[in-house]
Design a protein around this motif. Structure first.
Motif, short mmCIF file in Angstrom:
data_model
loop_
_atom_site.label_atom_id
_atom_site.label_comp_id
_atom_site.label_asym_id
_atom_site.label_seq_id
_atom_site.Cartn_x
_atom_site.Cartn_y
_atom_site.Cartn_z
N VAL A 4 0.94 -1.14 0.02
CA VAL A 4 0.12 -0.09 -0.23
C VAL A 4 0.92 1.23 0.02
N THR A 5 0.58 2.25 -0.86
CA THR A 5 1.49 3.39 -1.24
C THR A 5 0.77 4.37 -0.62
N GLU A 6 -0.75 4.28 -0.53
CA GLU A 6 -1.33 5.59 -0.06
C GLU A 6 -2.23 5.18 1.16
N LEU A 7 -2.58 5.87 1.87
CA LEU A 7 -3.30 5.60 3.26
C LEU A 7 -4.65 6.84 3.13
N THR A 8 -5.86 6.09 3.75
CA THR A 8 -6.83 6.78 3.94
C THR A 8 -6.86 7.73 5.21
N VAL A 9 -7.52 8.55 5.36
CA VAL A 9 -7.26 9.35 6.59
C VAL A 9 -7.71 8.34 7.80
N GLY A 10 -8.76 7.33 7.85
CA GLY A 10 -8.69 6.38 8.80
C GLY A 10 -7.83 5.55 9.08
N GLN A 11 -7.03 5.14 8.06
CA GLN A 11 -5.57 4.40 8.21
C GLN A 11 -4.79 5.12 8.83
N VAL A 12 -4.58 6.57 8.55
CA VAL A 12 -3.64 7.35 9.21
C VAL A 12 -3.67 7.52 10.63
N GLY A 45 0.42 9.88 1.78
CA GLY A 45 1.33 9.19 1.29
C GLY A 45 1.68 8.67 2.52
N ARG A 46 2.57 7.43 2.67
CA ARG A 46 3.22 6.72 3.90
C ARG A 46 4.11 7.65 4.72
N ASP A 47 4.85 8.68 4.11
CA ASP A 47 5.74 9.58 4.56
C ASP A 47 4.96 10.47 5.90
N VAL A 48 3.74 10.42 5.85
CA VAL A 48 2.78 11.16 6.81
C VAL A 48 2.76 10.80 7.99
N ARG A 79 9.14 14.41 1.16
CA ARG A 79 10.13 13.42 1.62
C ARG A 79 9.77 13.16 2.92
N THR A 80 10.13 11.81 3.28
CA THR A 80 9.88 11.16 4.34
C THR A 80 11.08 11.72 5.40
#
Length: 148
Positions: A4-12, A45-48, A79-80
């Motif tokens: 998974v490269t992108e996350l929903t707001v709920g996942q974050v 993005g996962r960097d969030v 960038r992470t």
């Protein structure tokens, strides 16, 4: 299965331990960013996750959101943050934290005689009202109206 490269707001929210409303607030303040899908849903993005972790840690030690925002702005967009980035950010905050620690120690050491500047300790308030200077401004608790 592809990672998974992108996350929903709920996942974050679930992975970071931060409420969805806080994520929306951070985004409104420019601390994190997302993009919208065709269905107008936020995707991060996962960097969030690392950015949110830095925000939470910094807030916990007393760094203001304005200071956090300025520090995160110094990182290249998207960038992470790396270990080196964290070292730079935390080093920049160290002087501010040391100053706050000094102020808290001074407050703690003088707190016994302080009642918040009403002021019952007129002749010996070393914290905020040395020499009863606030009396010149009128009666009552003046500290809330005076400089902090």
């Amino acid at each position: 299965m592809a990672p998974v490269t992108e996350l929903t707001v709920g996942q974050v929210a679930a992975r970071s331990g931060v409420a969805v409303s806080a994520l929306h607030f951070y985004e409104a303040r420019g601390l994190i960013s997302s993009h919208r899908t065709a269905g107008n849903q936020r995707r991060y993005g996962r960097d969030v996750l690392r950015r949110v972790a830095i925000i939470r840690i910094a807030q916990e030690v007393g760094i203001s959101l304005a200071e956090i925002g300025a520090a995160l702005e110094s990182l290249p967009e998207g960038r992470t943050p790396t270990r080196e980035d964290w070292n730079l950010l935390s080093t920049a905050w160290r002087d501010s934290l040391d100053q706050k620690i000094g102020q808290l120690r001074k407050l703690r050491d003088g707190l016994t005689d302080c009642i918040g500047c009403g002021c019952m300790s007129i002749d010996k308030c070393p914290l905020r009202n040395k020499g009863d200077r606030l009396a010149r401004e009128g009666t009552g608790a003046r500290r809330l109206l005076a400089e902090r």
